[in-house]
Design a protein around this motif. Structure first.
Motif, short mmCIF file in Angstrom:
data_model
loop_
_atom_site.label_atom_id
_atom_site.label_comp_id
_atom_site.label_asym_id
_atom_site.label_seq_id
_atom_site.Cartn_x
_atom_site.Cartn_y
_atom_site.Cartn_z
N ASP A 103 40.43 37.85 42.72
CA ASP A 103 41.20 38.20 43.92
C ASP A 103 40.33 38.14 45.18
O ASP A 103 40.69 38.66 46.23
CB ASP A 103 41.85 39.57 43.78
CG ASP A 103 40.83 40.68 43.61
OD1 ASP A 103 39.61 40.38 43.65
OD2 ASP A 103 41.24 41.84 43.45
N GLY A 104 39.15 37.53 45.05
CA GLY A 104 38.29 37.34 46.22
C GLY A 104 37.28 38.45 46.43
O GLY A 104 36.30 38.28 47.14
N THR A 105 37.52 39.63 45.81
CA THR A 105 36.60 40.75 45.95
C THR A 105 35.93 41.01 44.61
O THR A 105 36.62 41.18 43.61
CB THR A 105 37.37 42.03 46.35
OG1 THR A 105 38.21 41.71 47.45
CG2 THR A 105 36.43 43.15 46.72
N PRO A 106 34.60 41.01 44.59
CA PRO A 106 33.95 41.26 43.29
C PRO A 106 34.30 42.64 42.75
O PRO A 106 34.22 43.63 43.49
CB PRO A 106 32.45 41.17 43.61
CG PRO A 106 32.33 40.94 45.07
CD PRO A 106 33.67 40.84 45.69
N HIS A 107 34.73 42.71 41.53
CA HIS A 107 35.02 43.99 40.89
C HIS A 107 34.79 43.87 39.40
O HIS A 107 34.77 42.78 38.85
CB HIS A 107 36.45 44.46 41.21
CG HIS A 107 37.51 43.52 40.72
ND1 HIS A 107 37.88 42.39 41.43
CD2 HIS A 107 38.29 43.54 39.61
CE1 HIS A 107 38.84 41.77 40.77
NE2 HIS A 107 39.09 42.43 39.65
N PHE A 108 34.60 45.02 38.78
CA PHE A 108 34.33 45.02 37.34
C PHE A 108 35.59 44.77 36.53
O PHE A 108 36.65 45.32 36.82
CB PHE A 108 33.79 46.39 36.92
CG PHE A 108 32.29 46.46 36.92
CD1 PHE A 108 31.56 45.64 36.06
CD2 PHE A 108 31.63 47.34 37.74
CE1 PHE A 108 30.17 45.70 36.04
CE2 PHE A 108 30.24 47.40 37.73
CZ PHE A 108 29.51 46.59 36.88
N HIS A 109 35.44 43.96 35.52
CA HIS A 109 36.41 43.91 34.44
C HIS A 109 35.68 44.46 33.23
O HIS A 109 34.55 44.05 32.95
CB HIS A 109 36.88 42.48 34.18
CG HIS A 109 38.03 42.07 35.05
ND1 HIS A 109 38.79 40.97 34.80
CD2 HIS A 109 38.54 42.65 36.16
CE1 HIS A 109 39.73 40.86 35.73
NE2 HIS A 109 39.59 41.87 36.57
N TYR A 110 36.32 45.39 32.53
CA TYR A 110 35.58 46.09 31.49
C TYR A 110 35.66 45.47 30.11
O TYR A 110 35.13 46.00 29.16
CB TYR A 110 35.96 47.57 31.48
CG TYR A 110 35.22 48.29 32.57
CD1 TYR A 110 33.89 48.68 32.37
CD2 TYR A 110 35.79 48.50 33.81
CE1 TYR A 110 33.19 49.28 33.39
CE2 TYR A 110 35.10 49.11 34.83
CZ TYR A 110 33.79 49.50 34.61
OH TYR A 110 33.09 50.09 35.61
N SER A 111 36.37 44.38 30.00
CA SER A 111 36.24 43.63 28.75
C SER A 111 36.45 42.16 29.05
O SER A 111 37.01 41.80 30.09
CB SER A 111 37.22 44.15 27.70
OG SER A 111 38.54 44.07 28.16
N ALA A 112 35.98 41.36 28.15
CA ALA A 112 36.02 39.92 28.37
C ALA A 112 37.45 39.42 28.30
O ALA A 112 38.29 40.01 27.63
CB ALA A 112 35.16 39.22 27.32
N PRO A 113 37.72 38.31 29.00
CA PRO A 113 39.08 37.75 28.93
C PRO A 113 39.43 37.42 27.48
O PRO A 113 38.58 36.98 26.71
CB PRO A 113 38.99 36.47 29.75
CG PRO A 113 37.69 36.48 30.45
CD PRO A 113 36.81 37.51 29.81
N GLY A 114 40.67 37.69 27.12
CA GLY A 114 41.11 37.34 25.78
C GLY A 114 40.76 38.37 24.72
O GLY A 114 41.03 38.15 23.55
N SER A 115 40.18 39.49 25.12
CA SER A 115 39.85 40.49 24.10
C SER A 115 41.14 41.19 23.65
O SER A 115 42.15 41.18 24.34
CB SER A 115 38.85 41.50 24.63
OG SER A 115 39.42 42.27 25.66
N ASP A 116 41.07 41.78 22.49
CA ASP A 116 42.21 42.48 21.91
C ASP A 116 42.74 43.55 22.87
O ASP A 116 41.96 44.24 23.53
CB ASP A 116 41.73 43.13 20.60
CG ASP A 116 42.76 44.05 20.02
OD1 ASP A 116 43.77 43.53 19.51
OD2 ASP A 116 42.57 45.27 20.08
#
Ligand SMILES: [Zn+2]
Ligand SMILES: [Zn+2]
Length: 228
Positions: free
Chosen positions: A146-159
């Motif tokens: 979305d243009g702003t760095p932010h944390f995602h807490y799990s990898a894409p495609g995880s359960d």
């Protein structure tokens, strides 16, 4: 306090899950705390839920559901629909239906989240959360979608269930580290036990709602006037 998607919203989801699947009456009881014993009349007010039981939610008789005055809380103390999908969607977390196995995972996880709420020693709370973070062992990453760095807490495609574990553990941890651990509250009205994330400016909330605060004040007032 800052309330971004991956701190605040995730912590609120954790509270939702506990309230739907792992609600225990009463605050984390201090020794000597009196139970509201009387007639059980108090308990009736707690039947309604605000956890997304929409008109489209299927009303199926649940053999596990307790009827009549609730005496005790089994591990499956449940007030929400057995499928947490709607709860997750409402917080914008997972937008597809969970498999039955994932639903079970998420409901079980709610029981792990529950003890992290309510008054307790800070070291004890951090130890609990560290255990959850350990178990959730995800692969956090910086997202830029979305243009702003932010944390995602799990990898894409995880359960989806793993994603919920990672997100809620991190969300609660973020409240403890960036706000105040005492904002992870549990309603002080004994028969209620709803948990909440205190987003008030002062951070002094003791009750889940104004209603509980008022009911408790009335109950305490009555108790002082009771003979004997
Ligand atoms: Zn994102
Ligand atoms: Zn309450």
């Amino acid at each position: 306090m800052q309330f971004n998607h991956y701190g605040g919203e995730a912590a609120l989801l954790a509270a939702d899950l506990v309230n739907a699947y792992a609600r225990e009456p009463g605050p984390n009881r201090a020794p000597g705390t009196k139970q509201q014993s009387d007639t059980g009349q108090e308990l009736h007010t707690e039947q309604e839920t605000d956890t997304g039981q929409g008109p489209d939610a299927e009303q199926r008789p649940d053999p596990g559901r307790q009827t009549g005055p609730q005496q005790q809380t089994g591990p499956e103390q449940r007030t929400g629909p057995s499928d947490p999908s709607a709860l997750l969607a409402a917080r914008g977390i997972v937008d597809h239906a969970l498999t039955p196995a994932q639903q079970r995972d998420v409901r079980a996880w709610a029981h792990r989240l529950a003890p992290c709420f309510g008054p307790q020693d800070l070291a004890e709370r951090c130890a609990r959360l560290n255990a959850l973070l350990d178990e959730a062992s995800s692969r956090p990453r910086i997202a830029l979608h979305d243009g702003t760095p932010h944390f995602h807490y799990s990898a894409p495609g995880s359960d989806a269930a793993a994603h919920v574990r990672a997100l809620t553990a991190a969300g609660l941890a973020s409240i403890v580290c960036h706000a105040d651990a005492r904002r992870l509250g549990r309603c002080a009205r004994t028969p209620c036990g709803r948990v909440f994330v205190d987003t008030s400016r002062a951070g002094r909330r003791a009750y889940c709602s104004v209603r509980c605060a008022n009911n408790d004040a009335v109950a305490r007032h009555r108790a002082t006037r009771r003979p004997g």
